[in-house]
Design a protein around this motif. Sequence first.
Motif, PDB file in Angstrom:
ATOM      1  N   MET A 112       0.823  -1.198   0.000  1.00  0.00           N
ATOM      2  CA  MET A 112       0.000   0.000   0.000  1.00  0.00           C
ATOM      3  C   MET A 112       0.864   1.257   0.000  1.00  0.00           C
ATOM      4  O   MET A 112       0.581   2.247  -0.686  1.00  0.00           O
ATOM      5  CB  MET A 112      -0.929  -0.025   1.216  1.00  0.00           C
ATOM      6  CG  MET A 112      -1.962   1.096   1.273  1.00  0.00           C
ATOM      7  SD  MET A 112      -1.315   2.679   1.840  1.00  0.00           S
ATOM      8  CE  MET A 112      -0.610   2.187   3.405  1.00  0.00           C
ATOM      9  N   SER A 113       1.961   1.211   0.772  1.00  0.00           N
ATOM     10  CA  SER A 113       2.872   2.356   0.830  1.00  0.00           C
ATOM     11  C   SER A 113       3.476   2.646  -0.538  1.00  0.00           C
ATOM     12  O   SER A 113       3.624   3.810  -0.939  1.00  0.00           O
ATOM     13  CB  SER A 113       3.980   2.088   1.854  1.00  0.00           C
ATOM     14  OG  SER A 113       4.895   3.161   1.895  1.00  0.00           O
TER      15      SER A 113
ATOM     16  N   THR B 218      -9.320  -1.217   4.426  1.00  0.00           N
ATOM     17  CA  THR B 218      -7.942  -1.570   4.742  1.00  0.00           C
ATOM     18  C   THR B 218      -7.055  -0.337   4.750  1.00  0.00           C
ATOM     19  O   THR B 218      -7.024   0.416   3.779  1.00  0.00           O
ATOM     20  CB  THR B 218      -7.381  -2.575   3.719  1.00  0.00           C
ATOM     21  OG1 THR B 218      -7.521  -2.027   2.398  1.00  0.00           O
ATOM     22  CG2 THR B 218      -8.103  -3.906   3.786  1.00  0.00           C
ATOM     23  N   PHE B 219      -6.361  -0.123   5.866  1.00  0.00           N
ATOM     24  CA  PHE B 219      -5.330   0.919   5.989  1.00  0.00           C
ATOM     25  C   PHE B 219      -5.849   2.298   5.588  1.00  0.00           C
ATOM     26  O   PHE B 219      -5.165   3.063   4.912  1.00  0.00           O
ATOM     27  CB  PHE B 219      -4.097   0.558   5.156  1.00  0.00           C
ATOM     28  CG  PHE B 219      -3.581  -0.821   5.388  1.00  0.00           C
ATOM     29  CD1 PHE B 219      -3.161  -1.208   6.649  1.00  0.00           C
ATOM     30  CD2 PHE B 219      -3.545  -1.753   4.367  1.00  0.00           C
ATOM     31  CE1 PHE B 219      -2.691  -2.492   6.880  1.00  0.00           C
ATOM     32  CE2 PHE B 219      -3.079  -3.034   4.586  1.00  0.00           C
ATOM     33  CZ  PHE B 219      -2.651  -3.400   5.846  1.00  0.00           C
ATOM     34  N   VAL B 220      -7.061   2.642   6.003  1.00  0.00           N
ATOM     35  CA  VAL B 220      -7.665   3.919   5.600  1.00  0.00           C
ATOM     36  C   VAL B 220      -6.861   5.085   6.157  1.00  0.00           C
ATOM     37  O   VAL B 220      -6.534   6.036   5.434  1.00  0.00           O
ATOM     38  CB  VAL B 220      -9.137   3.984   6.066  1.00  0.00           C
ATOM     39  CG1 VAL B 220      -9.749   5.321   5.708  1.00  0.00           C
ATOM     40  CG2 VAL B 220      -9.938   2.853   5.437  1.00  0.00           C
ATOM     41  N   ASN B 221      -6.541   5.035   7.450  1.00  0.00           N
ATOM     42  CA  ASN B 221      -5.737   6.106   8.052  1.00  0.00           C
ATOM     43  C   ASN B 221      -4.358   6.179   7.422  1.00  0.00           C
ATOM     44  O   ASN B 221      -3.846   7.258   7.113  1.00  0.00           O
ATOM     45  CB  ASN B 221      -5.584   5.869   9.562  1.00  0.00           C
ATOM     46  CG  ASN B 221      -6.891   5.903  10.310  1.00  0.00           C
ATOM     47  OD1 ASN B 221      -7.814   5.166   9.992  1.00  0.00           O
ATOM     48  ND2 ASN B 221      -6.982   6.768  11.315  1.00  0.00           N
ATOM     49  N   LEU B 222      -3.748   5.004   7.252  1.00  0.00           N
ATOM     50  CA  LEU B 222      -2.371   4.960   6.753  1.00  0.00           C
ATOM     51  C   LEU B 222      -2.273   5.495   5.329  1.00  0.00           C
ATOM     52  O   LEU B 222      -1.318   6.187   4.984  1.00  0.00           O
ATOM     53  CB  LEU B 222      -1.841   3.541   6.825  1.00  0.00           C
ATOM     54  CG  LEU B 222      -0.360   3.370   6.498  1.00  0.00           C
ATOM     55  CD1 LEU B 222       0.504   4.153   7.471  1.00  0.00           C
ATOM     56  CD2 LEU B 222       0.032   1.904   6.498  1.00  0.00           C
ATOM     57  N   LYS B 223      -3.252   5.187   4.483  1.00  0.00           N
ATOM     58  CA  LYS B 223      -3.235   5.703   3.115  1.00  0.00           C
ATOM     59  C   LYS B 223      -3.213   7.227   3.115  1.00  0.00           C
ATOM     60  O   LYS B 223      -2.451   7.847   2.369  1.00  0.00           O
ATOM     61  CB  LYS B 223      -4.452   5.208   2.337  1.00  0.00           C
ATOM     62  CG  LYS B 223      -4.327   3.806   1.795  1.00  0.00           C
ATOM     63  CD  LYS B 223      -5.505   3.451   0.901  1.00  0.00           C
ATOM     64  CE  LYS B 223      -6.794   3.327   1.678  1.00  0.00           C
ATOM     65  NZ  LYS B 223      -7.910   2.809   0.864  1.00  0.00           N
ATOM     66  N   ALA B 224      -4.055   7.818   3.953  1.00  0.00           N
ATOM     67  CA  ALA B 224      -4.091   9.279   4.029  1.00  0.00           C
ATOM     68  C   ALA B 224      -2.759   9.831   4.521  1.00  0.00           C
ATOM     69  O   ALA B 224      -2.224  10.809   3.977  1.00  0.00           O
ATOM     70  CB  ALA B 224      -5.223   9.723   4.959  1.00  0.00           C
TER      71      ALA B 224
ATOM     72  N   ALA C  23       5.345   0.916   7.267  1.00  0.00           N
ATOM     73  CA  ALA C  23       5.269   1.526   5.939  1.00  0.00           C
ATOM     74  C   ALA C  23       6.551   2.263   5.586  1.00  0.00           C
ATOM     75  O   ALA C  23       6.973   2.274   4.434  1.00  0.00           O
ATOM     76  CB  ALA C  23       4.086   2.483   5.880  1.00  0.00           C
ATOM     77  N   LEU C  24       7.174   2.863   6.572  1.00  0.00           N
ATOM     78  CA  LEU C  24       8.404   3.616   6.316  1.00  0.00           C
ATOM     79  C   LEU C  24       9.643   2.757   6.519  1.00  0.00           C
ATOM     80  O   LEU C  24      10.757   3.279   6.591  1.00  0.00           O
ATOM     81  CB  LEU C  24       8.453   4.843   7.234  1.00  0.00           C
ATOM     82  CG  LEU C  24       7.352   5.881   6.997  1.00  0.00           C
ATOM     83  CD1 LEU C  24       7.453   7.002   8.017  1.00  0.00           C
ATOM     84  CD2 LEU C  24       7.403   6.430   5.593  1.00  0.00           C
ATOM     85  N   LYS C  25       9.409   1.428   6.690  1.00  0.00           N
ATOM     86  CA  LYS C  25      10.515   0.472   6.822  1.00  0.00           C
ATOM     87  C   LYS C  25      11.397   0.783   8.028  1.00  0.00           C
ATOM     88  O   LYS C  25      12.616   0.744   7.966  1.00  0.00           O
ATOM     89  CB  LYS C  25      11.357   0.447   5.547  1.00  0.00           C
ATOM     90  CG  LYS C  25      10.563   0.060   4.322  1.00  0.00           C
ATOM     91  CD  LYS C  25      11.415   0.033   3.070  1.00  0.00           C
ATOM     92  CE  LYS C  25      10.570  -0.344   1.852  1.00  0.00           C
ATOM     93  NZ  LYS C  25      11.361  -0.366   0.619  1.00  0.00           N
TER      94      LYS C  25
END
Length: 488
Positions: free
Chosen positions: A233-234, A260-266, A459-461
């Motif tokens: 997604m990232s 799925t990952f709604v907050n993270l996508k934003a 997401a940022l590894k």
Amino acid sequence: MAKLVLAGRAGCPQYARAELLADYLQANLPDFSVHKVVQHPDTWEQWLHDVCEMNGWEHKRSPVVWRELLDRGGKGLLLGGLNEFLEYAQNYYGITSMKLTEEILEIAEENLQAHMESEKEQEEIRSLINPLQIWITSASAPTCYQLIPLLASGDVFGMTTEISIHLLDAVQSKECLSGIVMEVEDMAFPLLRGISGHTEIDKAFLQADVIIVPDDTILERDTQTLENCIRAMSEICQVYAPLIEKNAKSGVRIISAGKTFVNLKAMMIITYGPSIKPENVIAVATSWESASKAMLARKLSMNTAGVKDVIVWGNISGCMYIDLSHAKVYRCDSAIWGPANFSRPLLNLIHDSKWINSEFMSAQSSSSSRVCHYAGILPAHAVATALRYWFHGSPPGEIVSMGIFSEGQFCIPEGIVFSMPVRFQNGSWEVVTELEINEKTQEVLDRLSYDLIQEKCIALKEIKEMRPYRADKITTKKDLCQGGFFSP
């Protein structure tokens, strides 16, 4: 009745001669009709190729003349070019063109000038009509299919706002997009200026006013690890964000939605698009909010519209807190009555704490499954509601829940997208910071922040560098769901 179509390149002397003869015939013969089509020199060859291919003709030069056996648009019978048209007029009507070549050249030049001025006027007229440009990613998904009629009906952006919808998806979904486009065009929405499908990623989000990012269909949570899904997604956001910066309008509004990952996508769109204003990116929590209101209304045997100010805190597609401490009930059939604006605290009317902590919580979990397996009606309605609030304001005095970029409100860590109470007004939103948060709720918010911090780090590894966060109190998903009304 003779029905002819005369088409040619603007500025072509042969077309000018044919046009003059056709005008003369139409003016002097009661049963002669001509329809003229003029194309710019830059587009003429492609236009002629397409017409000939469609009708199975062989013709290479301007003009081209054919006879329509029915009204305009019917099957045509090719006559040919200028010479064939002159022969047709001579044989059938005894009339031919007598204009000198010098006169024809002047007329051809005037035709070209007039055509260019006409195109300029049409372009100016089109520029005055500026439809809202709506882009939807993963457009072959069911949510998009349900969302388009809501957007095009006028209920979201207003009955005077025209829109253009652009559907973006992978190349393998091209046929599906074409089907959606054809079906929507057949519906003939008065406010829909146009709809198109796109599979070329480099041209995505051109002049976008609104971008809707639902679930990406390539993410298959059942067959991948959590870390791999987050990183996939990232990577999608790493592609989207620079394109949004490059192609979209500076004030573009972006909505992250789905299951799925709604907050993270934003959050990742904001991270990878540094010029994108954080206040222009929201994550939709409306589906959870409306589902909770519906269940509470059924418990109280009342209309759902009477349940207000249910707050969704935290990770919209992960661990969240459905907060009823500020919820109000209007027009409830009980022993106490009042005017339309009279409300009562919801928890004063529902005394069954066991039901709240068991059945209510379980129902919120199952609503996630309904979103997964049904036709996308609930998430589509949630997106439409969020957009309507954003453009026209939320109901006066009401609290709504949205995932927004935290700036430290309610002691929530900065730099994550966290669902919290907001109000929409005058095209923007503001956090309802005047709410009183008790110690128990604050502890829950602290715990919920961990879920989002963990997703961000993956997401940022940065998993190896991530320090434990309240590890003594949070060890499992179940631990995160203690102390409130959660959806695990």
